[in-house]
Design a protein around this motif. Structure first.
Motif, PDB file in Angstrom:
ATOM      1  N   ASN A  33       0.762   3.627 -15.232  1.00  0.00           N
ATOM      2  CA  ASN A  33      -0.066   4.036 -14.092  1.00  0.00           C
ATOM      3  C   ASN A  33      -0.044   3.025 -12.957  1.00  0.00           C
ATOM      4  O   ASN A  33       0.321   1.865 -13.129  1.00  0.00           O
ATOM      5  CB  ASN A  33      -1.523   4.203 -14.530  1.00  0.00           C
ATOM      6  CG  ASN A  33      -1.695   5.199 -15.641  1.00  0.00           C
ATOM      7  OD1 ASN A  33      -0.912   6.129 -15.779  1.00  0.00           O
ATOM      8  ND2 ASN A  33      -2.726   5.007 -16.448  1.00  0.00           N
ATOM      9  N   GLY A  34      -0.558   3.492 -11.815  1.00  0.00           N
ATOM     10  CA  GLY A  34      -0.800   2.612 -10.693  1.00  0.00           C
ATOM     11  C   GLY A  34      -2.190   2.014 -10.749  1.00  0.00           C
ATOM     12  O   GLY A  34      -2.975   2.268 -11.662  1.00  0.00           O
ATOM     13  N   TYR A  35      -2.490   1.224  -9.750  1.00  0.00           N
ATOM     14  CA  TYR A  35      -3.773   0.549  -9.596  1.00  0.00           C
ATOM     15  C   TYR A  35      -4.854   1.593  -9.317  1.00  0.00           C
ATOM     16  O   TYR A  35      -4.684   2.470  -8.464  1.00  0.00           O
ATOM     17  CB  TYR A  35      -3.643  -0.419  -8.434  1.00  0.00           C
ATOM     18  CG  TYR A  35      -4.785  -1.367  -8.205  1.00  0.00           C
ATOM     19  CD1 TYR A  35      -5.264  -2.169  -9.233  1.00  0.00           C
ATOM     20  CD2 TYR A  35      -5.351  -1.501  -6.950  1.00  0.00           C
ATOM     21  CE1 TYR A  35      -6.294  -3.076  -9.009  1.00  0.00           C
ATOM     22  CE2 TYR A  35      -6.379  -2.405  -6.710  1.00  0.00           C
ATOM     23  CZ  TYR A  35      -6.842  -3.181  -7.747  1.00  0.00           C
ATOM     24  OH  TYR A  35      -7.854  -4.077  -7.520  1.00  0.00           O
ATOM     25  N   SER A 102       3.313   3.201  -8.196  1.00  0.00           N
ATOM     26  CA  SER A 102       2.561   2.228  -7.396  1.00  0.00           C
ATOM     27  C   SER A 102       2.600   0.843  -8.053  1.00  0.00           C
ATOM     28  O   SER A 102       3.678   0.320  -8.341  1.00  0.00           O
ATOM     29  CB  SER A 102       1.133   2.752  -7.200  1.00  0.00           C
ATOM     30  OG  SER A 102       0.432   2.010  -6.242  1.00  0.00           O
ATOM     31  N   PHE A 103       1.442   0.224  -8.290  1.00  0.00           N
ATOM     32  CA  PHE A 103       1.389  -1.102  -8.905  1.00  0.00           C
ATOM     33  C   PHE A 103       2.122  -1.131 -10.242  1.00  0.00           C
ATOM     34  O   PHE A 103       2.662  -2.169 -10.646  1.00  0.00           O
ATOM     35  CB  PHE A 103      -0.077  -1.519  -9.086  1.00  0.00           C
ATOM     36  CG  PHE A 103      -0.297  -2.687 -10.002  1.00  0.00           C
ATOM     37  CD1 PHE A 103       0.247  -3.933  -9.723  1.00  0.00           C
ATOM     38  CD2 PHE A 103      -1.057  -2.547 -11.157  1.00  0.00           C
ATOM     39  CE1 PHE A 103       0.039  -5.015 -10.571  1.00  0.00           C
ATOM     40  CE2 PHE A 103      -1.276  -3.622 -12.003  1.00  0.00           C
ATOM     41  CZ  PHE A 103      -0.728  -4.859 -11.710  1.00  0.00           C
ATOM     42  N   GLY A 104       2.178  -0.008 -10.926  1.00  0.00           N
ATOM     43  CA  GLY A 104       2.903   0.055 -12.189  1.00  0.00           C
ATOM     44  C   GLY A 104       4.359  -0.341 -12.047  1.00  0.00           C
ATOM     45  O   GLY A 104       4.979  -0.810 -13.015  1.00  0.00           O
ATOM     46  N   PRO A 128       5.759  -0.939  -4.937  1.00  0.00           N
ATOM     47  CA  PRO A 128       6.376  -2.170  -4.446  1.00  0.00           C
ATOM     48  C   PRO A 128       7.016  -2.968  -5.572  1.00  0.00           C
ATOM     49  O   PRO A 128       6.803  -2.694  -6.747  1.00  0.00           O
ATOM     50  CB  PRO A 128       5.172  -2.932  -3.880  1.00  0.00           C
ATOM     51  CG  PRO A 128       4.070  -2.569  -4.846  1.00  0.00           C
ATOM     52  CD  PRO A 128       4.340  -1.141  -5.276  1.00  0.00           C
ATOM     53  N   PHE A 129       7.773  -3.982  -5.178  1.00  0.00           N
ATOM     54  CA  PHE A 129       8.288  -4.921  -6.172  1.00  0.00           C
ATOM     55  C   PHE A 129       7.673  -6.304  -5.993  1.00  0.00           C
ATOM     56  O   PHE A 129       7.964  -7.215  -6.763  1.00  0.00           O
ATOM     57  CB  PHE A 129       9.816  -4.999  -6.133  1.00  0.00           C
ATOM     58  CG  PHE A 129      10.398  -5.321  -4.778  1.00  0.00           C
ATOM     59  CD1 PHE A 129      10.523  -6.630  -4.344  1.00  0.00           C
ATOM     60  CD2 PHE A 129      10.823  -4.300  -3.943  1.00  0.00           C
ATOM     61  CE1 PHE A 129      11.064  -6.920  -3.110  1.00  0.00           C
ATOM     62  CE2 PHE A 129      11.360  -4.575  -2.706  1.00  0.00           C
ATOM     63  CZ  PHE A 129      11.485  -5.898  -2.275  1.00  0.00           C
ATOM     64  N   TRP A 207     -10.499  -4.561 -12.467  1.00  0.00           N
ATOM     65  CA  TRP A 207      -9.912  -4.059 -11.223  1.00  0.00           C
ATOM     66  C   TRP A 207      -9.655  -5.200 -10.247  1.00  0.00           C
ATOM     67  O   TRP A 207      -8.572  -5.303  -9.647  1.00  0.00           O
ATOM     68  CB  TRP A 207     -10.875  -3.045 -10.619  1.00  0.00           C
ATOM     69  CG  TRP A 207     -10.460  -2.427  -9.328  1.00  0.00           C
ATOM     70  CD1 TRP A 207      -9.439  -1.546  -9.137  1.00  0.00           C
ATOM     71  CD2 TRP A 207     -11.083  -2.621  -8.053  1.00  0.00           C
ATOM     72  NE1 TRP A 207      -9.393  -1.171  -7.805  1.00  0.00           N
ATOM     73  CE2 TRP A 207     -10.381  -1.823  -7.125  1.00  0.00           C
ATOM     74  CE3 TRP A 207     -12.167  -3.385  -7.615  1.00  0.00           C
ATOM     75  CZ2 TRP A 207     -10.726  -1.769  -5.772  1.00  0.00           C
ATOM     76  CZ3 TRP A 207     -12.517  -3.337  -6.270  1.00  0.00           C
ATOM     77  CH2 TRP A 207     -11.806  -2.535  -5.371  1.00  0.00           C
ATOM     78  N   HIS A 208     -10.615  -6.082 -10.097  1.00  0.00           N
ATOM     79  CA  HIS A 208     -10.467  -7.198  -9.172  1.00  0.00           C
ATOM     80  C   HIS A 208      -9.373  -8.147  -9.636  1.00  0.00           C
ATOM     81  O   HIS A 208      -8.522  -8.584  -8.834  1.00  0.00           O
ATOM     82  CB  HIS A 208     -11.796  -7.934  -9.027  1.00  0.00           C
ATOM     83  CG  HIS A 208     -11.782  -8.967  -7.947  1.00  0.00           C
ATOM     84  ND1 HIS A 208     -11.569 -10.301  -8.205  1.00  0.00           N
ATOM     85  CD2 HIS A 208     -11.926  -8.849  -6.601  1.00  0.00           C
ATOM     86  CE1 HIS A 208     -11.603 -10.979  -7.066  1.00  0.00           C
ATOM     87  NE2 HIS A 208     -11.814 -10.123  -6.075  1.00  0.00           N
ATOM     88  N   ALA A 209      -9.353  -8.462 -10.932  1.00  0.00           N
ATOM     89  CA  ALA A 209      -8.333  -9.367 -11.464  1.00  0.00           C
ATOM     90  C   ALA A 209      -6.934  -8.799 -11.263  1.00  0.00           C
ATOM     91  O   ALA A 209      -5.992  -9.534 -10.904  1.00  0.00           O
ATOM     92  CB  ALA A 209      -8.590  -9.629 -12.945  1.00  0.00           C
ATOM     93  N   LEU A 210      -6.767  -7.497 -11.453  1.00  0.00           N
ATOM     94  CA  LEU A 210      -5.456  -6.869 -11.268  1.00  0.00           C
ATOM     95  C   LEU A 210      -5.001  -6.926  -9.822  1.00  0.00           C
ATOM     96  O   LEU A 210      -3.823  -7.164  -9.537  1.00  0.00           O
ATOM     97  CB  LEU A 210      -5.498  -5.412 -11.742  1.00  0.00           C
ATOM     98  CG  LEU A 210      -5.388  -5.172 -13.247  1.00  0.00           C
ATOM     99  CD1 LEU A 210      -5.584  -3.692 -13.550  1.00  0.00           C
ATOM    100  CD2 LEU A 210      -4.031  -5.640 -13.770  1.00  0.00           C
TER     101      LEU A 210
END
Length: 295
Positions: A33-35, A102-104, A128-129, A207-210
């Motif tokens: 998943n993404g963020y 996404s972030f994944g 993104p990378f 969530w914040h840490a990620l």
């Protein structure tokens, strides 16, 4: 996938990671998943691929059905890649195609760094990378947003998540999101409902840490080392992860193919499931077909 029973893996910090496994004899594919999202984003794509793949979906720590991180400081991108490894171990999958949104995308690229022998192929979608805030909305706006985000305490991060969940129920918000390009024109309000519901249940500290970890991470140094079949999917109207990032990623990965969706925003998985599924089917069939011997 939502009808399948939940299964569990254990992260390095002892957190329970929720995943679902369709089983079967198809090509093993893990969907990351993404963020701030959950596995509902994959439902249409997994259904379209059917028995051609053995689909495994999972939730990041603090998201969806997975528990909040017991040690939020361990939620680095490498830590998430280790979570991915543990999900594969629990499912009994030695090697799989890594599909990510996404972030994944950063997570599966980091998986290539840490366990290339377990990566059969890569399909980064609308992601993104490296350093996602650098290009969020614009190179001037994104870094400033990150500085604000970085200073937010978990209590306020939780308030932000709940406000986001609440805003999804306000009249006119969906239309505004479409007008600004955040949500695709073909994505109805009903399709976005699970997103807002997910926001309200995310663990704020996780969530914040990620978010902080994502901005500290880069996989640029890895891209020219990737030697498995790679399909990069990018959206021409994506303001969260601009399509040019996907184009650059495809150029830097040897032999990578680029699928360009001119009208896709960051909700492209919801707005363009048919062309993405068609491209994925071709990709998966290519994995199963032996390469022709050189003349």
């Amino acid at each position: 996938m939502s009808g399948l029973p939940l299964k569990w893996a254990i992260a390095g910090d002892g957190t329970s990671l929720a995943y679902r496994d369709s089983g079967g004899d198809g090509v093993p594919v893990v969907f990351t998943n993404g963020y701030a999202t959950s596995t509902y984003y994959w439902d249409a794509l997994v259904a379209a691929l059917g028995s051609e793949v053995r689909a495994i979906t999972w939730d990041l720590r603090g998201h969806g059905r997975s528990q909040p991180a017991r040690e939020p400081q361990s939620l680095t991108v490498a830590g998430c890649a280790d979570d991915l490894r543990r999900v594969m171990d629990a499912a009994g999958v030695e090697r799989a195609v890594q599909v990510a949104f996404s972030f994944g995308c950063q997570i599966v690229l980091e998986a290539w760094r840490l366990m290339p022998e377990r990566v059969m192929g890569l399909v980064p979608i609308l992601g993104p990378f490296e350093r996602p805030f650098d290009t969020l909305i614009s190179p001037k706006v994104g870094p400033q947003l990150f500085e604000v985000f970085r200073r937010v305490r978990p209590r306020w991060a939780g308030a932000m998540l709940k406000a986001g969940a609440w805003s999804g129920r306000m009249p006119g918000v969906h239309g505004l999101a479409q007008l600004t390009g955040v949500v695709g024109r073909g994505v109805g309000a009903r399709a976005m409902r699970p997103f807002y519901e997910t926001l309200g249940g995310i663990d704020a500290a996780s969530w914040h840490a990620l978010g902080v970890a994502a901005q500290a991470h880069s996989a640029r140094d890895l891209l020219d080392t990737i030697d498995v079949p790679t399909l990069v999917i990018a959206g021409g109207r994506d303001v969260f992860s601009p399509g040019e990032l996907g184009r650059e990623m495809a150029m830097l990965i040897p032999g990578a193919r680029l699928m360009w969706l001119e009208e896709a925003t960051h909700t492209g998985l919801l707005g363009h499931p048919e062309p993405i599924a068609a491209s994925m089917r071709t990709y998966v069939k290519g994995l199963a077909t032996p390469a022709a011997p050189a003349a």
